[in-house]
Design an enzyme around this catalytic site. Structure first.
Site, PDB file in Angstrom:
ATOM      1  N   LYS A  23       0.840  -1.209   0.000  1.00  0.00           N
ATOM      2  CA  LYS A  23       0.000   0.000   0.000  1.00  0.00           C
ATOM      3  C   LYS A  23       0.871   1.253   0.000  1.00  0.00           C
ATOM      4  O   LYS A  23       0.631   2.181  -0.771  1.00  0.00           O
ATOM      5  CB  LYS A  23      -0.903  -0.049   1.239  1.00  0.00           C
ATOM      6  CG  LYS A  23      -1.866   1.108   1.369  1.00  0.00           C
ATOM      7  CD  LYS A  23      -3.031   0.747   2.268  1.00  0.00           C
ATOM      8  CE  LYS A  23      -2.734   0.876   3.739  1.00  0.00           C
ATOM      9  NZ  LYS A  23      -2.480   2.258   4.186  1.00  0.00           N
ATOM     10  N   ARG A  28       2.768   5.990  -3.197  1.00  0.00           N
ATOM     11  CA  ARG A  28       3.906   6.811  -3.632  1.00  0.00           C
ATOM     12  C   ARG A  28       4.126   6.724  -5.134  1.00  0.00           C
ATOM     13  O   ARG A  28       4.523   7.699  -5.774  1.00  0.00           O
ATOM     14  CB  ARG A  28       5.163   6.405  -2.848  1.00  0.00           C
ATOM     15  CG  ARG A  28       5.087   6.907  -1.397  1.00  0.00           C
ATOM     16  CD  ARG A  28       6.041   6.164  -0.496  1.00  0.00           C
ATOM     17  NE  ARG A  28       6.078   6.716   0.850  1.00  0.00           N
ATOM     18  CZ  ARG A  28       5.158   6.486   1.796  1.00  0.00           C
ATOM     19  NH1 ARG A  28       4.110   5.715   1.539  1.00  0.00           N
ATOM     20  NH2 ARG A  28       5.281   7.019   3.003  1.00  0.00           N
ATOM     21  N   ARG A 122      -8.981  12.442  12.040  1.00  0.00           N
ATOM     22  CA  ARG A 122      -7.549  12.211  12.321  1.00  0.00           C
ATOM     23  C   ARG A 122      -6.740  13.509  12.278  1.00  0.00           C
ATOM     24  O   ARG A 122      -7.085  14.432  11.545  1.00  0.00           O
ATOM     25  CB  ARG A 122      -6.993  11.167  11.330  1.00  0.00           C
ATOM     26  CG  ARG A 122      -7.677   9.821  11.514  1.00  0.00           C
ATOM     27  CD  ARG A 122      -7.103   8.773  10.606  1.00  0.00           C
ATOM     28  NE  ARG A 122      -5.722   8.468  10.929  1.00  0.00           N
ATOM     29  CZ  ARG A 122      -4.944   7.677  10.200  1.00  0.00           C
ATOM     30  NH1 ARG A 122      -5.422   7.130   9.103  1.00  0.00           N
ATOM     31  NH2 ARG A 122      -3.703   7.437  10.569  1.00  0.00           N
ATOM     32  N   SER A 167       6.883   9.483  12.037  1.00  0.00           N
ATOM     33  CA  SER A 167       5.801   9.199  11.100  1.00  0.00           C
ATOM     34  C   SER A 167       6.290   9.373   9.670  1.00  0.00           C
ATOM     35  O   SER A 167       6.759  10.448   9.280  1.00  0.00           O
ATOM     36  CB  SER A 167       4.624  10.148  11.376  1.00  0.00           C
ATOM     37  OG  SER A 167       3.807  10.262  10.232  1.00  0.00           O
ATOM     38  N   ASP A 315       1.746  -0.867  12.111  1.00  0.00           N
ATOM     39  CA  ASP A 315       0.541  -1.363  11.438  1.00  0.00           C
ATOM     40  C   ASP A 315       0.216  -2.814  11.800  1.00  0.00           C
ATOM     41  O   ASP A 315      -0.899  -3.281  11.560  1.00  0.00           O
ATOM     42  CB  ASP A 315       0.709  -1.255   9.914  1.00  0.00           C
ATOM     43  CG  ASP A 315       0.605   0.184   9.429  1.00  0.00           C
ATOM     44  OD1 ASP A 315       0.142   1.047  10.205  1.00  0.00           O
ATOM     45  OD2 ASP A 315       0.997   0.460   8.280  1.00  0.00           O
TER      46      ASP A 315
HETATM   47  C1  S3P Z   1       2.281   4.908   6.160  1.00  0.00           C
HETATM   48  C2  S3P Z   1       2.843   5.299   7.330  1.00  0.00           C
HETATM   49  C3  S3P Z   1       2.347   4.899   8.649  1.00  0.00           C
HETATM   50  C4  S3P Z   1       1.388   3.719   8.548  1.00  0.00           C
HETATM   51  C5  S3P Z   1       0.398   3.873   7.437  1.00  0.00           C
HETATM   52  C6  S3P Z   1       1.120   4.010   6.107  1.00  0.00           C
HETATM   53  C7  S3P Z   1       2.873   5.392   4.890  1.00  0.00           C
HETATM   54  O1  S3P Z   1       1.672   5.985   9.242  1.00  0.00           O
HETATM   55  O2  S3P Z   1       0.731   3.537   9.772  1.00  0.00           O
HETATM   56  O3  S3P Z   1      -0.451   2.745   7.378  1.00  0.00           O
HETATM   57  O4  S3P Z   1       2.594   4.820   3.831  1.00  0.00           O
HETATM   58  O5  S3P Z   1       3.633   6.367   4.965  1.00  0.00           O
HETATM   59  P1  S3P Z   1       2.487   7.118  10.050  1.00  0.00           P
HETATM   60  O6  S3P Z   1       3.523   7.585   9.133  1.00  0.00           O
HETATM   61  O7  S3P Z   1       1.512   8.202  10.354  1.00  0.00           O
HETATM   62  O8  S3P Z   1       3.002   6.437  11.273  1.00  0.00           O
END
Ligand code: S3P
Length: 429
Positions: A23, A28, A122, A167, A315
């Site tokens: 995902k 990206r 969120r 994050s 996750d």
């Molecule tokens: C993700 C980053 C994570 C993850 C999300 C996908 C991403 O979130 O929990 O499912 O693709 O950058 P955070 O970056 O907010 O921790």
């Protein structure tokens, strides 16, 4: 509302070749292809609700999308097009936060980003703060902290930012904006988060470097080289089957062609520590580490304490909680207050569902303690969260299990129940 009923059928055996593709990389691929001047080729783009929302937004911004079997040809516009519609991110936090970063620098254009009721709740302040420091103009509800968001693209200035949260979404939003700033930018986070944006951008010719935790981004002087990428299976989606094999006696399974990026497989290391037999078999790949994962039931799991590298398993925590519920003894997980602001409050959701399964859980502000034991038949809710739905469906391999609002699974893994039906009797209504 969709409901699914599961009954145990047989051990988890054989190989799974068609786990949903990654995902994070799919989001990206669609977003970064907008920064090229030539068409990108993307094989294995994830066709799930989250990433299809991102692809639709990219189309609204001018991306040409041609589908040929499993390949997408993504033809970028000359410059980002101002859309006449609202950009709908659905349930996808990654889409909303990364597009904020991309669009903040799209000079002279105006954008509105919105999402479903879960995404509207969120926190978006975490990206708006660093982007505003660069001069971005972003407005939202609740004092510019919640969607719907309005973005007016403009000139961005070079900025150094120390993020209070680990994050990848915050880091990626910053990096996408920094590519258009008027000078080099620096970004630091409290612990490393997943690094797909950096890796993909480097492969596309952008100049980014990371030195002792400090990421340095040089603005683009010319368009990026196009992507030519095959996206592997998502280790977070594959992990549900890893937990399945670790808790159902006599199981042995091979998960094929999974992304093995070190920032994404920490949960497998924890499962191994609990007693599951796990090995990785890497296959050479240009963009990232990819390979097969072999998992064998190794007897009843042992309890475990988890407090480190949380960003690398964030996750997978709901599925890990299910493994902890089946383990002998008291497990503890801390340092994960980020779980409170995921698609749902995942600490509360895990606690509510495990209690329904007869397991004693003590909620902590940043995690939980789980007294493992005998799981009993139950009805669990998804709380509108794909990972909660799939984690508790795995318990249906041990005891009769009902999942309400199970449609959430389609956010990241639309074929999940189909694959699970090899090992469980499944009735959907
Ligand atoms: C993700 C980053 C994570 C993850 C999300 C996908 C991403 O979130 O929990 O499912 O693709 O950058 P955070 O970056 O907010 O921790």
């Amino acid at each position: 509302m969709s409901v699914v009923r599961l009954l145990p059928r047989q051990p988890v055996q054989g190989e799974i070749v068609d786990i949903a593709t990654d995902k994070s990389m799919s989001h990206r691929a669609a977003i970064l292809s907008l920064l090229c001047s030539k068409p990108s080729r993307v094989r294995g783009f994830l066709r799930a609700e989250d990433t299809l929302h991102t692809l639709q937004i990219a189309k609204n911004l001018g991306l040409g999308v041609q589908e040929k079997d499993d390949e997408l040809i993504l033809t970028p516009p000359k410059g980002i097009v101002e859309p006449s519609c609202i950009l709908d991110c659905g349930n996808a936090g990654t889409a909303m936060r990364l597009f904020c970063g991309l669009l903040a620098g799209a000079q002279g254009s105006f954008f509105v980003l919105d999402g479903d009721c879960y995404l509207r709740a969120r926190p978006m302040q975490r990206v708006i703060t660093p982007l505003s420091q660069m001069g971005a103009q972003i407005w939202g509800r609740k004092g510019d902290s919640c969607a719907p968001l309005a973005v007016r693209g403009g000139a961005l200035r070079a900025t150094n930012y120390r993020s209070p949260v680990a994050s990848a979404q915050v880091k990626s939003a910053f990096v996408l904006a920094a590519l258009r700033a008027n000078g080099e930018c620096e970004f630091v986070e409290p612990e490393p988060s997943r690094d797909h944006t950096e890796r993909m951008l480097q492969a596309m010719g952008a100049t980014l470097s990371c030195d002792r935790g400090m990421l340095r981004i040089v603005p683009l002087e010319s368009p990026l080289e196009p992507l030519d990428i095959a996206i592997p299976s998502d280790p977070s989606s594959a992990f549900f089957f890893a937990v399945a094999a670790a808790i159902v006696p006599d199981s042995e399974i091979v998960l094929r062609n999974v992304l093995l990026n070190p920032t994404r497989i920490e949960a497998y290391q924890i499962l191994r520590k609990m007693g599951a037999q796990i090995s990785f078999h890497a296959i050479p790949n240009a963009y990232d580490d990819v390979g097969d994962i072999h998992i064998r039931y190794g007897g009843q799991l042992a309890a475990v304490d988890v407090s480190e590298r949380i960003a690398w398993l964030i996750d997978e925590i709901p599925a890990l909680a299910v493994a902890m519920a089946c383990a002998k003894g008291k497990s503890r997980l801390t340092g994960a207050k980020e779980l409170r602001v995921k698609e749902t409050d995942r600490i509360a959701a895990v606690a509510t569902n495990l209690r329904a399964c007869g397991i004693s859980v003590h909620e902590l502000p940043d995690g939980f303690e789980i007294d493992g034991g005998r799981v009993q038949a139950a009805t669990c809710d998804s709380f509108g969260d794909h990972r909660i739905a799939m984690s508790f469906a795995i318990l249906g391999l041990l005891v009769p299990m009902t999942i309400t609002d199970s449609g959430a699974m389609a956010v990241s893994f639309p074929t999940f129940l189909n694959l699970l039906s090899r090992f469980s009797m499944i009735e959907e209504s």
